[in-house]
Design a protein around this motif. Structure first.
Motif, mmCIF file in Angstrom:
data_model
loop_
_atom_site.group_PDB
_atom_site.id
_atom_site.type_symbol
_atom_site.label_atom_id
_atom_site.label_comp_id
_atom_site.label_asym_id
_atom_site.label_seq_id
_atom_site.Cartn_x
_atom_site.Cartn_y
_atom_site.Cartn_z
ATOM 1 N N GLU A 91 0.811 -1.208 0.000
ATOM 2 C CA GLU A 91 0.000 0.000 0.000
ATOM 3 C C GLU A 91 0.849 1.265 0.000
ATOM 4 O OE1 GLU A 91 -2.615 -0.207 3.293
ATOM 5 O OE2 GLU A 91 -3.584 -2.057 2.654
ATOM 6 N N GLY A 92 2.170 1.100 -0.017
ATOM 7 C CA GLY A 92 3.059 2.251 -0.039
ATOM 8 C C GLY A 92 3.310 2.865 1.324
ATOM 9 N N ARG A 93 2.905 2.183 2.401
ATOM 10 C CA ARG A 93 3.079 2.733 3.735
ATOM 11 C C ARG A 93 4.384 2.217 4.350
ATOM 12 N NH1 ARG A 93 -2.318 2.060 7.124
ATOM 13 N NH2 ARG A 93 -2.485 -0.001 6.166
ATOM 14 N N LEU A 94 4.996 3.062 5.177
ATOM 15 C CA LEU A 94 6.278 2.747 5.798
ATOM 16 C C LEU A 94 6.052 1.813 6.989
ATOM 17 C CD1 LEU A 94 9.367 3.323 6.129
ATOM 18 C CD2 LEU A 94 8.715 5.181 7.668
ATOM 19 N N VAL A 95 6.837 0.725 7.029
ATOM 20 C CA VAL A 95 6.791 -0.237 8.129
ATOM 21 C C VAL A 95 8.197 -0.307 8.731
ATOM 22 C CG1 VAL A 95 6.293 -2.591 8.846
ATOM 23 C CG2 VAL A 95 4.976 -1.547 6.988
ATOM 24 N N VAL A 96 8.325 -0.012 10.005
ATOM 25 C CA VAL A 96 9.618 -0.024 10.691
ATOM 26 C C VAL A 96 9.530 -0.986 11.857
ATOM 27 C CG1 VAL A 96 11.324 1.326 11.969
ATOM 28 C CG2 VAL A 96 10.121 2.351 10.035
ATOM 29 N N ASN A 97 10.453 -1.937 11.912
ATOM 30 C CA ASN A 97 10.571 -2.843 13.044
ATOM 31 C C ASN A 97 11.823 -2.468 13.832
ATOM 32 O OD1 ASN A 97 8.331 -4.541 12.306
ATOM 33 N ND2 ASN A 97 9.609 -5.331 10.661
ATOM 34 N N PHE A 98 11.708 -2.455 15.134
ATOM 35 C CA PHE A 98 12.874 -2.157 15.955
ATOM 36 C C PHE A 98 12.758 -2.903 17.270
ATOM 37 C CE2 PHE A 98 9.706 1.059 16.979
ATOM 38 C CZ PHE A 98 9.759 1.147 18.364
ATOM 39 N N LYS A 99 13.881 -3.009 17.945
ATOM 40 C CA LYS A 99 13.886 -3.634 19.262
ATOM 41 C C LYS A 99 14.469 -2.664 20.270
ATOM 42 C CE LYS A 99 18.404 -5.934 19.251
ATOM 43 N NZ LYS A 99 19.122 -7.193 19.456
ATOM 44 N N THR A 100 14.074 -2.838 21.514
ATOM 45 C CA THR A 100 14.588 -2.004 22.592
ATOM 46 C C THR A 100 15.221 -2.903 23.643
ATOM 47 O OG1 THR A 100 12.426 -2.064 23.697
ATOM 48 C CG2 THR A 100 12.900 -0.168 22.275
ATOM 49 N N GLU A 101 16.267 -2.388 24.251
ATOM 50 C CA GLU A 101 16.906 -3.066 25.377
ATOM 51 C C GLU A 101 16.721 -2.183 26.603
ATOM 52 O OE1 GLU A 101 20.921 -3.975 24.480
ATOM 53 O OE2 GLU A 101 20.422 -5.407 22.904
ATOM 54 N N VAL A 102 16.021 -2.689 27.566
ATOM 55 C CA VAL A 102 15.694 -1.917 28.764
ATOM 56 C C VAL A 102 16.919 -1.841 29.662
ATOM 57 C CG1 VAL A 102 14.213 -1.863 30.808
ATOM 58 C CG2 VAL A 102 13.277 -2.566 28.617
ATOM 59 N N ARG A 103 17.247 -0.656 30.120
ATOM 60 C CA ARG A 103 18.406 -0.453 30.988
ATOM 61 C C ARG A 103 17.996 -0.303 32.451
ATOM 62 N NH1 ARG A 103 22.422 -2.128 27.705
ATOM 63 N NH2 ARG A 103 22.592 -0.880 25.806
ATOM 64 N N PHE A 104 16.750 -0.626 32.782
ATOM 65 C CA PHE A 104 16.295 -0.545 34.166
ATOM 66 C C PHE A 104 15.497 -1.806 34.435
ATOM 67 C CE2 PHE A 104 13.364 1.588 31.335
ATOM 68 C CZ PHE A 104 12.159 0.969 31.634
ATOM 69 N N ARG A 105 15.099 -1.990 35.684
ATOM 70 C CA ARG A 105 14.300 -3.159 36.017
ATOM 71 C C ARG A 105 12.841 -2.850 35.721
ATOM 72 N NH1 ARG A 105 14.374 -7.929 38.360
ATOM 73 N NH2 ARG A 105 12.516 -8.670 39.426
ATOM 74 N N GLY A 106 12.317 -3.458 34.715
ATOM 75 C CA GLY A 106 10.946 -3.208 34.284
ATOM 76 C C GLY A 106 10.828 -3.436 32.791
ATOM 77 N N GLN A 107 9.863 -2.788 32.168
ATOM 78 C CA GLN A 107 9.637 -2.927 30.742
ATOM 79 C C GLN A 107 9.115 -1.609 30.186
ATOM 80 O OE1 GLN A 107 7.140 -6.238 29.636
ATOM 81 N NE2 GLN A 107 8.752 -7.724 30.018
ATOM 82 N N PHE A 108 9.257 -1.460 28.866
ATOM 83 C CA PHE A 108 8.528 -0.409 28.175
ATOM 84 C C PHE A 108 7.108 -0.911 27.913
ATOM 85 C CE2 PHE A 108 12.860 0.873 26.617
ATOM 86 C CZ PHE A 108 12.860 2.111 27.245
ATOM 87 N N VAL A 109 6.128 -0.037 28.067
ATOM 88 C CA VAL A 109 4.731 -0.436 27.861
ATOM 89 C C VAL A 109 4.075 0.535 26.894
ATOM 90 C CG1 VAL A 109 4.521 -1.514 30.134
ATOM 91 C CG2 VAL A 109 3.971 0.900 29.862
ATOM 92 N N MET A 110 3.011 0.067 26.226
ATOM 93 C CA MET A 110 2.262 0.927 25.325
ATOM 94 C C MET A 110 1.509 2.007 26.110
ATOM 95 S SD MET A 110 2.568 0.383 22.083
ATOM 96 C CE MET A 110 1.075 1.208 21.571
ATOM 97 N N SER A 111 0.879 1.585 27.210
ATOM 98 C CA SER A 111 0.140 2.521 28.056
ATOM 99 C C SER A 111 0.026 1.909 29.432
ATOM 100 C CB SER A 111 -1.252 2.796 27.471
ATOM 101 O OG SER A 111 -1.997 1.591 27.368
ATOM 102 N N HIS A 112 -0.456 2.714 30.379
ATOM 103 C CA HIS A 112 -0.587 2.235 31.754
ATOM 104 C C HIS A 112 -1.721 3.008 32.416
ATOM 105 C CE1 HIS A 112 0.399 1.311 35.954
ATOM 106 N NE2 HIS A 112 1.082 0.287 35.483
#
Length: 1125
Positions: free
Chosen positions: A686-707
């Motif tokens: 469809e001509g849309r940009l798709v980006v995949n990436f990974k994150t490495e957490v540097r603290f005790r926990g996780q990245f979240v979408m929302s909370h």
């Protein structure tokens, strides 16, 4: 009876009813226990009697006797109260408690004796033998007694030792005796902290008067003590270090080893103080102890300060009034400082003497200064600071600030803002000098308290400590940057807080007292950091240059911000990186590849290799350590710090030949910030940009979408494309709170032509408690979003920019169908390094190299698949320049050659080898291979391995594939792939190969198909070795395989008329003559035997079709190059 109802048991009187058929009844009698006050009564009896039967008679026995025996439960029992006791050797003894239970109305005794462990009798403790000398006596009514063991207190330091105390031989005056309980042993631990060897200075401060005449020396004697165990040899080094006193001018430096021999507990060191002939204020230097070289003794109080007192420091000149401490913001109007006596945090303070024209009452004091002949430009300053007062109002003592840094000096008229914070108390001391340079009296200013309400860059949460997130960028400048062409630009941005000192380095940061000091140790350890002044940088550029003002700032945002007279040039060069209005630090430096690798600790990793070895992919990784440092009079070394760590990653496509000489070509990949790693980018159908990436957490926990705990959510935006929105999704997370790796993806909601620009990824960090285990839903506390800036250079494939890519492909052979059909995102791993057994299926796959992530824009189609094996150990290779064509062309060097797949001409495929079918299929022809067919840039095939086992062991098979790679939109002029070959050595035993009679050619002609394998035709080829597992295989030799009496014939794949070049005319002539002969014979037979003419007409075509499937001999190979188009 001896038992008494209501005391020993509960009496009963009840009827027992036996229903018809019932032969047994049970009942219960409650026995009473005297738990509260146990009394040992011995066996007691009572009777149970049956009486008054109805509809029955009493049998024998009609009564029974019950005996209650408490001689065990109420027996006096003795045991230790605790299972372990810890004692100090210096105490001289250790006392344990023995507890008695049961009937305590009798006198009881028990032996408490020792048993040896790591602690030794007589040398560590005095023995309690297992005799009557170790008896402990309990008198009636006593329930606790102590058992004491004397400890031997020596002067030898020993590690923790242990022995045991045991209870035994219990006795009692009761008729039933006594017993010991389960806890009849206890462990005794002996600690010898008092004998731990410690070496230290006797005092932390010493004072010495400076000599009065040249040549005289004053000796300061400093005792060095050794406490505790002195039975071993210890060696410590003592050395001096400059403070405000300078070695060689004010004192003679010292650096020597002190050896404490056995029994020695004290040494004296002497430092010589010299006469310098200058009238100055009190100076100081420090003396330090290094750790014990023999690692026997511990060093404590390892720093002592020596003050050099000036005999003539007090002269007849002094300031008319005490100095004032005001903010540099108020330097032009010190009268207002009295109205607001609390200087704001985050900006330097200035010490204004009564002889300074800026003094608030200078109109009164100025004339006195002139009369006293005071030269204010010679005034010497020093500063004192204390930590903020506590909530209870208790203040800390004022301490002199002597922690000079590489860019600040604490002996100036101004005190830099890094030395105080909101609530700190600040005081300055100023010493007057006459115009002739004679020192006068030092005066202290009133103590000023830094405002807690006013500040230039206050923390968002008052009183909060810690480090705000920082942003780091790594970008290639390219040749368009005229000032810094073809360099890698490193930019670190971090928020500023009042009193903060930012430290950046590519090496780990520690020992800030030494790291921030002006001496040269930081120069060698941190070559790529903001710790180096412009003249200390060993690389071509550094974070700090010789400019003292930010060229982007016009004028001064604050008074005297760029004043070289009030603030040193070193300070201004460092602070030019601070945008005070935005409260933002931005450090920028430029490096070439060699500097990042050799000086900055970077590393290079090759992600992949492009087709013709002229261009390659390379990933540069640079570690980044960032510390937020604050001055604290109470902290160790005077500095408290909050440390962060990250890794910058940048991927390039570069020309191998010019990487180290002429720089790197324009990078198609993006930069990386913090702990965010892009893994792939593509543009979907469809001509849309798709980006995949990974994150490495540097603290005790996780990245979240929302909370639920915050109204914010993770998101993606782009300042370069404000109208473009994105959908961010969390693909997967590792099930842990311990620095997990998480995979993310975002897709643009709309399509645009050029996606190049800076993209901001904001992720919500959610921290968890240290001891909390991972579960779903996750339990964590949301924090402020962490921002990652991602520069993307990506356009639609139809744009000419796509021509910068050189398509690389991979061909793999797999044994598992699931792996063959997978998307390859997890790699193929060990599945590609297998040997195929007889009867298994071989799955081949060709795909565009995933490192390029070209997405749906390109399609890969397999056109033809060949199988061949070499003769006499020949290894087929594909190199047209060397006249080697692999399996594509017939050659005398090949023993067998088959074309098992042809997308355009399936009728030309060889279906079998002998009587064993190849069962070859393209992925598009296999109904269950639809997942592979739908994958962009991939295609596959499969065939049976059984035919390959028809040749003798030692013959190695090779598969040769021709494929096309084309753009969907521009399939007619698609971006192709250059030819590459992979040759594998033959592992066969050549001595066992049969010698066969066959025709040979010196070198094959180049087939037409080879001419089509080139970039502009979008056609490529790969050849790969097939490993066979011949374990438990019955070998069929070639001699056994040939029909008896027949000459050896070399099998080829069946060919069509289009596959011949040199032999097309002879074969056409032969076929035409045969056809003419058949026609003449048919006409004659038709005339002679009209009834049988139809039968004769059908036989000839049938024989012709049957003959077309015969395997061709090597004699015909001279005119057959098998060139397909």
């Amino acid at each position: 009876m001896s038992a008494e109802a209501g005391v020993d048991y509960v009496g009963i009187s009840r009827n027992l009813d036996f229903a018809p058929g019932v032969t047994m009844q049970t009942f219960r009698v409650t026995v009473l226990d005297d738990l509260g006050q146990p009394v040992l009564e011995g066996p007691e009896n009572f009777e149970l009697v049956l009486r008054m039967p109805m509809n029955a008679v009493l049998g024998e026995p009609s009564k029974t006797t019950v005996t209650i025996n408490d001689s065990t439960s109420d027996l006096p029992k003795m045991q230790f109260k605790e299972s372990q006791y810890v004692g100090k050797e210096k105490a001289g003894k250790i006392t344990t408690v023995v507890y008695r239970s049961g009937d305590v109305s009798y006198k009881s005794t028990v032996r408490c004796y020792t048993r040896q462990g790591t602690a030794q009798v007589m040398s560590d403790y005095e023995e309690r033998p297992n005799t009557d000398d170790s008896i402990i006596t309990f008198h009636p009514g006593e329930i606790e007694k102590t058992c004491t063991v004397p400890l031997v207190d020596d002067t030898i330091y020993e590690e923790e030792e242990e022995f045991r105390l045991v209870l035994g031989t219990p006795e009692s005056e009761s008729p039933f005796g006594a017993s010991v309980g389960e806890q009849n042993e206890t462990l005794i631990m002996i600690k010898d902290e008092g004998d731990r060897p410690i070496i230290k200075f006797s005092e932390t401060k010493y004072s010495i008067q400076e000599p009065q005449e040249a040549g005289e020396l004053a000796i300061v004697t400093i005792p060095v003590l050794r406490l505790g165990d002195a039975s071993k040899v210890s060696i410590v080094r003592v050395h001096t270090k400059d403070g405000s006193a300078t070695s060689g001018e004010d004192y003679n430096p010292l650096s020597k080893d002190i050896e404490f021999k056995e029994g020695e507990t004290e040494h004296f060191i002497q430092v010589e103080v010299v006469y310098d002939g200058e009238r100055e204020m009190r100076e100081a230097f420090t003396v330090h102890l290094k750790p014990d070289e023999n690692m026997v003794a511990e060093t404590q109080m390892n720093k002592a300060i020596v003050y050099i007192e000036e005999m003539d420091s007090v002269a007849d000149v002094t300031f008319p009034a005490v100095p004032q401490v005001v903010s540099l913001l108020m330097y032009d109007d010190t009268a207002k400082a009295k109205e607001s006596p609390y200087p704001p945090a985050g900006y330097p303070t200035v010490c204004i003497t009564a002889c300074n024209p800026k003094y608030s009452d200078y109109d009164k004091t100025g004339s006195i200064c002139s009369a006293e002949n005071i030269n204010d430009t010679l005034t010497q300053y020093r500063w004192l600071v204390s930590a903020p007062s506590g909530q209870d109002g208790v203040t800390s003592p004022m301490r002199e600030v002597d922690s000079n840094t590489f860019f600040t000096n604490t002996k100036l008229i101004t005190l830099d803002s890094i030395y105080f914070q909101a609530g700190s108390r600040v005081q300055c001391a100023a010493r007057a000098f006459t115009a002739t340079g004679e020192a006068g009296l030092e005066l202290l200013s009133p103590i000023s308290t830094i405002s807690k309400e006013d500040g230039l860059c206050q923390s968002r949460v008052a009183g909060a400590v810690g480090a705000e997130p920082f942003s780091a960028k790594l970008r290639y400048t390219g040749s368009d940057d005229l000032d810094h062409p073809n360099l890698i630009k490193l930019t670190v941005t971090m928020p500023h807080m009042d009193g903060m000192l930012p430290v950046i380095s590519s090496r780990p940061l520690s020992n800030f007292e030494l790291t921030l000091s002006p001496d040269g140790t930081r120069v060698g350890n941190h070559k790529c950091s903001n710790l180096l002044d412009h003249n200390e940088v060993s690389t071509r550029y550094g974070f700090i240059n010789d400019a003292t003002k930010n060229p982007d700032v016009i004028g001064e945002t604050s008074p005297y911000q760029y004043s070289n007279a009030l603030r040193s040039a070193n300070t201004l060069r460092f602070y030019r990186n601070l945008n005070l209005e935005a409260c933002l630090w931005e450090f920028t430096s430029y490096y070439d590849m060699s500097e990042l690798l050799t000086e900055c600790g970077g590393s290079i990793g090759t992600d992949g290799q492009v087709l013709n070895l002229v261009q390659s992919y390379v990933t540069l990784r640079v570690p980044l350590f960032v510390s937020y440092v604050f001055h604290s009079p109470a902290a160790v070394g005077g500095w408290q710090h909050f440390d962060l760590q990250s890794e910058l990653k940048l991927t390039f496509v570069y020309d191998t030949a010019i990487l180290w000489k002429d720089g790197i070509g324009s990078p198609p990949e993006a930069e990386l910030q913090g702990a965010l790693y892009p893994t792939s980018m593509r543009i979907n159908e469809e001509g849309r940009l798709v980006v995949n990436f990974k994150t490495e957490v540097r603290f005790r926990g996780q990245f979240v979408m929302s909370h639920p705990g915050t109204s914010l959510a993770s998101m993606v935006m782009s300042a370069d494309h404000p109208g473009l929105t994105f959908t961010l999704s969390l693909v997967r997370s590792e099930p842990t709170y311990n620095q997990p790796t998480q995979q993310w993806s975002f897709i643009s909601d709309f399509a645009i032509r050029d996606y190049s620009g800076t993209y901001t990824v904001k992720l919500i960090p959610c921290s968890s408690a240290p001891n909390l285990e991972y579960n779903l839903p996750i339990v964590c506390n949301p924090r402020e979003p962490i921002t990652f800036d991602l520069d993307i250079r990506f356009q639609q494939v139809s744009d000419p920019v796509a021509a910068e890519f050189s398509l690389n492909t991979q061909m793999v052979l797999l044994s598992k169908r699931e792996t063959w059909l997978s998307d390859g995102s997890m790699g193929f791993g060990e599945g590609t390094d297998v040997a195929f057994s007889e009867g298994s299926l071989i799955y081949g796959r060709v795909m565009v190299d995933p490192v390029q992530n070209l997405g749906d824009s390109f399609i890969c189609n397999i056109e033809k698949v060949f199988l061949c094996t070499g003769a006499d150990g020949y290894v087929p290779k594909y190199g047209p320049t060397n006249r080697e064509f692999g399996c594509l062309a017939d050659s005398s060097s090949l023993l067998y050659r088959f074309k098992i797949l042809d997308r355009a001409q399936p009728e030309s495929q060889a279906p079998t080898f002998g009587n064993v079918p190849f069962d070859a299929k393209l992925a598009i022809d296999a109904p269950d291979a639809l997942p592979l067919v739908k994958q962009p840039g991939s295609d596959g095939f499969s065939f049976a391995s059984a035919p390959l086992f028809q040749v003798a062991a030692g013959r190695e098979w090779y598969v040769h594939v021709i494929y096309t790679v084309r753009s969907k939109e521009t399939s007619s002029r698609g971006i192709g792939k250059r030819s590459v070959y992979h040759s594998m050595p033959s592992t066969g035993n050549l001595s066992n190969s049969p010698i066969l009679d066959r025709s040979r050619r010196s070198s094959p002609r180049e087939p037409d198909l080879v001419q089509d394998i080139r970039t502009e035709n979008s056609r490529g080829t790969n050849i790969q070795h097939i490993a066979l597992d011949r374990a438990n295989k019955i070998i069929i030799t070639q001699k056994d395989y040939l029909p008896r009496g027949e000459q050896y014939q070399k099998p080829l794949q069946p060919t069509t008329s289009e596959e011949f070049e040199g032999g097309i005319l002879p074969m056409a002539g032969g076929a035409g003559g045969l056809l003419l002969l058949v026609c003449i014979a048919a006409i004659i037979l038709l005339l002679l035997k009209r009834r049988n003419s139809s039968a004769s007409g059908k036989q000839s075509p049938s024989e012709k079709r049957a003959g077309s499937n015969e395997t061709m001999t090597t004699g015909q190979s001279d005119s057959s190059d098998s060139s397909e188009v």
